[in-house]
Motif scaffolding. Structure first.
Motif, PDB file in Angstrom:
ATOM      1  N   MET A   1       0.829  -1.178   0.000  1.00 12.22           N
ATOM      2  CA  MET A   1       0.000   0.000   0.000  1.00 12.22           C
ATOM      3  C   MET A   1       0.879   1.248   0.000  1.00 12.22           C
ATOM      4  N   PRO A   2       0.667   2.144  -0.936  1.00 15.00           N
ATOM      5  CA  PRO A   2       1.423   3.402  -0.915  1.00 15.00           C
ATOM      6  C   PRO A   2       0.951   4.273   0.255  1.00 15.00           C
ATOM      7  N   VAL A   3       1.864   5.025   0.822  1.00 16.57           N
ATOM      8  CA  VAL A   3       1.527   5.926   1.923  1.00 16.57           C
ATOM      9  C   VAL A   3       0.728   7.092   1.357  1.00 16.57           C
ATOM     10  N   PRO A   4      -0.433   7.398   1.966  1.00 19.99           N
ATOM     11  CA  PRO A   4      -1.254   8.499   1.446  1.00 19.99           C
ATOM     12  C   PRO A   4      -0.593   9.859   1.652  1.00 19.99           C
ATOM     13  N   ALA A   5      -1.078  10.836   0.924  1.00 19.56           N
ATOM     14  CA  ALA A   5      -0.594  12.208   1.082  1.00 19.56           C
ATOM     15  C   ALA A   5      -0.987  12.712   2.472  1.00 19.56           C
ATOM     16  N   VAL A   6      -0.116  13.497   3.069  1.00 18.22           N
ATOM     17  CA  VAL A   6      -0.367  14.030   4.403  1.00 18.22           C
ATOM     18  C   VAL A   6      -1.334  15.204   4.290  1.00 18.22           C
ATOM     19  N   PRO A   7      -2.468  15.152   5.009  1.00 18.26           N
ATOM     20  CA  PRO A   7      -3.415  16.269   4.950  1.00 18.26           C
ATOM     21  C   PRO A   7      -2.837  17.524   5.611  1.00 18.26           C
ATOM     22  N   GLU A   8      -3.328  18.662   5.193  1.00 20.33           N
ATOM     23  CA  GLU A   8      -2.813  19.945   5.682  1.00 20.33           C
ATOM     24  C   GLU A   8      -2.931  20.072   7.198  1.00 20.33           C
ATOM     25  N   TRP A   9      -4.059  19.617   7.761  1.00 21.65           N
ATOM     26  CA  TRP A   9      -4.243  19.751   9.210  1.00 21.65           C
ATOM     27  C   TRP A   9      -3.165  19.019   9.999  1.00 21.65           C
ATOM     28  N   LEU A  10      -2.599  17.971   9.426  1.00 25.71           N
ATOM     29  CA  LEU A  10      -1.545  17.217  10.091  1.00 25.71           C
ATOM     30  C   LEU A  10      -0.170  17.811   9.787  1.00 25.71           C
TER      31      LEU A  10
END
Length: 87
Positions: free
Chosen positions: A1-10
């Motif tokens: 599984m590819p690591v998802p993009a980090v959301p802005e809030w994080l």
């Protein structure tokens, strides 16, 4: 599984992701230290995401929601973590 993009809030809180040893585990890091573990599991023919603290293993929610895919389950777990943290 590819690591998802980090959301802005994080990312605004110096957060990110680290993949677990298995495809169904993703760690949420803050200042490069893992603080939360998201783990997807089969549930009712779909998937649930359990969110726990890495320091003590305590579940921070009940994972009652189910999702059609593991990606959707991870996204749902992240949203529940965001709400629980008040971010």
């Amino acid at each position: 599984m590819p690591v998802p993009a980090v959301p802005e809030w994080l990312s605004k809180r110096d957060g990110g992701f680290t993949p677990g040893l298995r495809d169904h585990t993703l760690f949420v890091t803050v200042s490069k230290k893992p603080h939360y573990r998201l783990e997807t599991r089969p549930a009712k023919g779909q998937f649930a995401c359990y969110v726990s603290q890495t320091e003590n293993g305590k579940l921070i929610d009940d994972a009652a929601a189910v999702y059609p895919t593991t990606d959707a389950a991870f996204a749902g777990g992240l949203e529940r973590l965001k709400q629980k943290l008040g971010w």
